[in-house]
Scaffold this motif. Structure first.
Motif, PDB file in Angstrom:
ATOM      1  N   VAL A  82       0.862  -1.180   0.000  1.00  0.00           N
ATOM      2  CA  VAL A  82       0.000   0.000   0.000  1.00  0.00           C
ATOM      3  C   VAL A  82       0.897   1.228   0.000  1.00  0.00           C
ATOM      4  CG1 VAL A  82      -1.863   1.219   1.180  1.00  0.00           C
ATOM      5  CG2 VAL A  82      -1.731  -1.272   1.311  1.00  0.00           C
ATOM      6  N   VAL A  83       1.298   1.655  -1.197  1.00  0.00           N
ATOM      7  CA  VAL A  83       2.178   2.817  -1.325  1.00  0.00           C
ATOM      8  C   VAL A  83       1.314   4.006  -1.716  1.00  0.00           C
ATOM      9  CG1 VAL A  83       4.212   3.763  -2.463  1.00  0.00           C
ATOM     10  CG2 VAL A  83       4.066   1.306  -2.024  1.00  0.00           C
ATOM     11  N   LEU A  84       1.123   4.920  -0.789  1.00  0.00           N
ATOM     12  CA  LEU A  84       0.204   6.024  -1.021  1.00  0.00           C
ATOM     13  C   LEU A  84       0.814   7.072  -1.940  1.00  0.00           C
ATOM     14  CD1 LEU A  84      -1.289   6.355   2.545  1.00  0.00           C
ATOM     15  CD2 LEU A  84      -2.125   5.042   0.620  1.00  0.00           C
ATOM     16  N   THR A  85      -0.019   7.625  -2.788  1.00  0.00           N
ATOM     17  CA  THR A  85       0.427   8.539  -3.843  1.00  0.00           C
ATOM     18  C   THR A  85       0.660   9.938  -3.286  1.00  0.00           C
ATOM     19  OG1 THR A  85      -1.124   7.301  -5.219  1.00  0.00           O
ATOM     20  CG2 THR A  85      -0.090   9.253  -6.199  1.00  0.00           C
ATOM     21  N   GLY A  91      -6.900   3.261  -1.137  1.00  0.00           N
ATOM     22  CA  GLY A  91      -5.926   3.576  -0.086  1.00  0.00           C
ATOM     23  C   GLY A  91      -6.533   4.504   0.945  1.00  0.00           C
ATOM     24  N   SER A  92      -5.863   5.608   1.226  1.00  0.00           N
ATOM     25  CA  SER A  92      -6.397   6.569   2.202  1.00  0.00           C
ATOM     26  C   SER A  92      -7.294   7.604   1.525  1.00  0.00           C
ATOM     27  CB  SER A  92      -5.251   7.283   2.908  1.00  0.00           C
ATOM     28  OG  SER A  92      -4.640   8.210   2.034  1.00  0.00           O
ATOM     29  N   ALA A  93      -7.635   7.370   0.268  1.00  0.00           N
ATOM     30  CA  ALA A  93      -8.506   8.255  -0.530  1.00  0.00           C
ATOM     31  C   ALA A  93      -7.787   9.502  -1.004  1.00  0.00           C
ATOM     32  CB  ALA A  93      -9.784   8.625   0.224  1.00  0.00           C
ATOM     33  N   GLY A  94      -6.477   9.470  -1.035  1.00  0.00           N
ATOM     34  CA  GLY A  94      -5.715  10.630  -1.493  1.00  0.00           C
ATOM     35  C   GLY A  94      -6.049  11.042  -2.915  1.00  0.00           C
ATOM     36  N   LEU A  95      -6.262  10.067  -3.814  1.00  0.00           N
ATOM     37  CA  LEU A  95      -6.597  10.397  -5.198  1.00  0.00           C
ATOM     38  C   LEU A  95      -7.988  11.029  -5.268  1.00  0.00           C
ATOM     39  CD1 LEU A  95      -5.296   7.335  -7.283  1.00  0.00           C
ATOM     40  CD2 LEU A  95      -4.103   9.417  -6.620  1.00  0.00           C
ATOM     41  N   LEU A  96      -8.909  10.526  -4.467  1.00  0.00           N
ATOM     42  CA  LEU A  96     -10.258  11.094  -4.469  1.00  0.00           C
ATOM     43  C   LEU A  96     -10.280  12.483  -3.829  1.00  0.00           C
ATOM     44  CD1 LEU A  96     -12.537   8.004  -3.658  1.00  0.00           C
ATOM     45  CD2 LEU A  96     -12.088   9.077  -5.876  1.00  0.00           C
ATOM     46  N   VAL A  97      -9.445  12.694  -2.815  1.00  0.00           N
ATOM     47  CA  VAL A  97      -9.325  14.035  -2.231  1.00  0.00           C
ATOM     48  C   VAL A  97      -8.842  15.014  -3.297  1.00  0.00           C
ATOM     49  CG1 VAL A  97      -8.030  15.466  -0.597  1.00  0.00           C
ATOM     50  CG2 VAL A  97      -8.965  13.281   0.153  1.00  0.00           C
TER      51      VAL A  97
END
Length: 679
Positions: free
Chosen positions: A359-362, A388-394
């Motif tokens: 799980v490598v967060l962007t 993941g932690s929803a970083g792309l959706l944020v």
């Protein structure tokens, strides 16, 4: 040389007499204004970096014609050059290069001190609009008192940085007959998007510094708390202190009494506050129960609620979290907050094996790039199959909200659109339950787009909404993804699944480069039978520094249009993205813009959309257009061909360099011979 004497008492006397003449109910340094403001000033770190006890020289609380309250904080200094200290961007210089408070400036300059006090109120009170005033003075050659005044607006809208309001020779703008006009001027202040982006970037660096400090502190000083416990404690503390205006009061540090009474322990109090918060947020029942159950497991354990020396460990940790991070979520900073926490925590602990390594967060700037490449706008429906932690959706949500603000002029229409974006136009899937919790919490904390974050297997997902329109298909027209690279075809199986469920739009994915050069040949062929590869972008090798060192590519697709053999694919070498990265744990900033990074990222977006006529910073050696074979599936990472045949100019340059080297050597030898022969 005689030391110049401060004339601060004279300055204070001058300004206080003004206030008296305006019939203002002002409070001096030791006096109380109201309990909320007094407590905030006492709880915030001082101008010298100590704990509590901030005392502005003057405090006033004024109301405008709309009955809105504005705290006024005034700081006096008695030297000519101590009004304000600005940084290179013309902003209040209250942060060091290490993204920590610049206590020297805060202590020595009047405006800087007043802005510091204003941030205490942003951090610890419900006031979101504060006026910070600095007044300095000195005596001229004739002994006459001269003074200077700095008046700044500190608010959520400028992220607590402060904006200069105007030039003033006295404080009469505070008196009854002028105050409404003054507030109208204040409300007309605005920041350009570029200014706001700069401030946001600065605040995000400060968040990184605060998270490192907080995580180290808890790890070293708070025994018995695992990695997940720390993540959940941060999330729980933030939820409890956010509150909902008029419905749920924010939890205060003083509300935790470290009681041993069953049902009234600190953990019980926080759980009740979280339940009230989620109830008012109208979170779906199942999701609500999952969040409470997960957080409750950490918050109600015996160890964390055990009282030692009159204080529970939970209260101590809660206090650290609120003091370190409170300002960032109080000012409404939309960033991948829990993602940053997640990266800091697991990166710092140095995991080298287990599922989390997959799980490598962007990074947020890569997430924003993907959203732009997928052409996200206010009307997009965006989904992510490994959220993941929803970083792309944020990042996508921020792009959508920005577009809405820039194109909708009706406040009512804008509010409706913003609510729709958050509730209906985002969908994320995450299989790992602990990471899924992060995604939910992230979207709740950063904008509440959590409705359709689903704990499901992407490969068996039926494409329907998880909340609200549960029997309707999610009409996705933008797909963004950073898949787990251990999945089939490095994660291209997620891409095939998502694209085949879309009828139109664009997709941008960041993935291990081997996915386009042989690891996913069969899947890629299937994808190209229905969809078009429009761009292949070679990314810097170190964008996931500290987490992964694989070569990654971004692939951009046009959905539901078969790839034609004559389609011109844009191949871009983005190895130099303008950023220099390090992986030093104690570094103040591991990401530095050293070569027009922001401009390079925009140029990539323009090149992918409009082609080579947008070439500016990048050279022709970094961009070319060519074909791929739709029946190949392993030719997506084409290198840009270079003509290596030497030219006449190359020959001349080589000969010239050689002759220069020869002459240099002859001269050195001549000098040496002369010296040895005694000449």
């Amino acid at each position: 040389m005689a030391k110049i004497q401060s004339v601060e008492p004279n300055v204070a006397d001058l300004a206080n007499n003004w206030l008296k003449s305006y019939n203002l109910n002002y409070k001096l340094e030791q006096e109380s204004l109201n309990s909320e403001i007094d407590k905030a000033l006492n709880d915030y770190f001082t101008k010298s970096g100590g704990n509590g006890g901030n005392r502005p020289d003057v405090k006033i609380l004024l109301q405008d014609k709309n009955l809105d309250y504005f705290p006024i904080l005034i700081e006096y200094k008695g030297y000519k050059d101590k009004l304000v200290k600005l940084n290179a961007d013309g902003r209040i210089d209250n942060s060091t290069s290490k993204n920590e408070p610049n206590f020297k400036n805060i202590k020595e300059f009047a405006v800087n001190g007043a802005v510091h006090y204003a941030n205490a109120l942003l951090h610890h009170t419900s006031y979101t609009d504060i006026i910070a005033i600095g007044v300095t003075g000195y005596k001229d050659e004739s002994g006459k008192l001269r003074h200077d005044i700095g008046v700044y607006y500190v608010s959520k809208d400028n992220l607590g940085a402060g904006q200069k309001i105007g030039e003033y020779s006295d404080l009469s703008f505070l008196c009854d007959i002028h105050f409404d006009e003054f507030i109208e001027l204040v409300k007309s202040l605005s920041l350009s998007q570029e200014e706001l982006d700069k401030l946001k970037a600065q605040r995000e660096k400060e968040i990184d510094t605060s998270l490192v400090r907080l995580n180290n502190d808890i790890y070293q000083n708070e025994k018995g708390l695992g990695e997940n416990d720390r993540v959940y404690l941060v999330a729980a503390s933030i939820m409890a202190t956010l509150g909902i205006p008029g419905k749920v009061a924010p939890l205060e540090k003083s509300d935790l009494k470290s009681s041993t009474e069953d049902g009234n322990r600190d953990g019980d109090i926080i759980v009740r506050k979280i339940k009230a918060f989620l109830r008012e947020k109208n979170i779906p029942k199942e999701k609500n129960e999952l969040i409470v159950r997960t957080l409750q497991n950490t918050l109600t354990t015996e160890n964390i609620n055990r009282v030692v020396d009159g204080e529970s460990q939970l209260k101590r940790v809660f206090t650290k979290i609120v003091d370190d991070l409170g300002i960032y979520y109080k000012i409404g900073l939309t960033t991948d907050f829990t993602g940053k926490l997640f990266n800091e925590m697991y990166g710092w602990l140095g995991f080298s094996q287990d599922k989390l390594n997959d799980v490598v967060l962007t990074p947020s700037y890569i997430a924003t790039l993907l959203a732009k490449l997928a052409r996200v706008n206010k009307n997009s429906y965006v989904w992510d199959f490994a959220t993941g932690s929803a970083g792309l959706l944020v990042a996508a949500m921020n792009e959508m909200l920005t577009d809405a603000k820039n194109t909708i002029t009706s406040p009512e229409e804008l509010a409706i659109k913003e609510a729709k974006i958050k509730a209906e136009q985002l969908l994320g899937l995450e299989l790992l339950s602990s990471v899924y919790m992060l995604a939910i919490l992230n979207m709740i904390l950063m904008g509440d787009g959590s409705s359709n974050i689903l704990n499901e297997d992407s490969l068996s997902f039926d494409g329907k909404y998880g909340f609200g329109k549960m029997n309707e298909k999610f009409p996705a027209d933008a797909f963004i993804l950073n898949p787990p690279y251990s999945a089939t075809g490095n994660g291209m199986n997620f891409v095939e699944k998502a694209l085949n469920m879309m009828s139109k739009g664009y997709a941008a994915i960041i993935i291990q480069g081997s996915a386009g050069s042989g690891k996913a040949t069969e899947i890629n062929r299937k994808i190209l039978k229905k969809h078009t590869l429009t761009a292949s972008i070679k990314m810097p090798i170190d964008i996931f520094i500290g987490k992964s060192s694989v070569q990654t590519y971004i692939y951009v697709f046009k959905v539901n249009e078969t790839h034609h053999p004559d389609e011109m694919v844009k191949f871009i070498d983005f190895s130099n993205d303008g950023y220099t990265r390090t992986n030093r744990k104690k570094a103040s900033n591991n990401l530095k813009d050293t070569d027009q990074a922001k401009e390079r990222y925009q140029e990539i977006v323009d090149l992918v959309r409009f082609g080579k006529n947008k070439l500016s910073i990048f050279s022709k050696n970094e961009y070319h257009e060519g074909n791929i074979d739709p029946n190949n599936g392993a030719d997506w990472n084409q290198s840009i061909s270079r003509d290596i045949k030497p030219t006449l100019e190359d020959f001349k340059r080589t000969v010239s360099s050689y002759l220069a080297w020869e002459v240099s050597n002859l001269l050195k030898n001549q000098v040496g011979n002369d010296y040895n022969s005694g000449k």
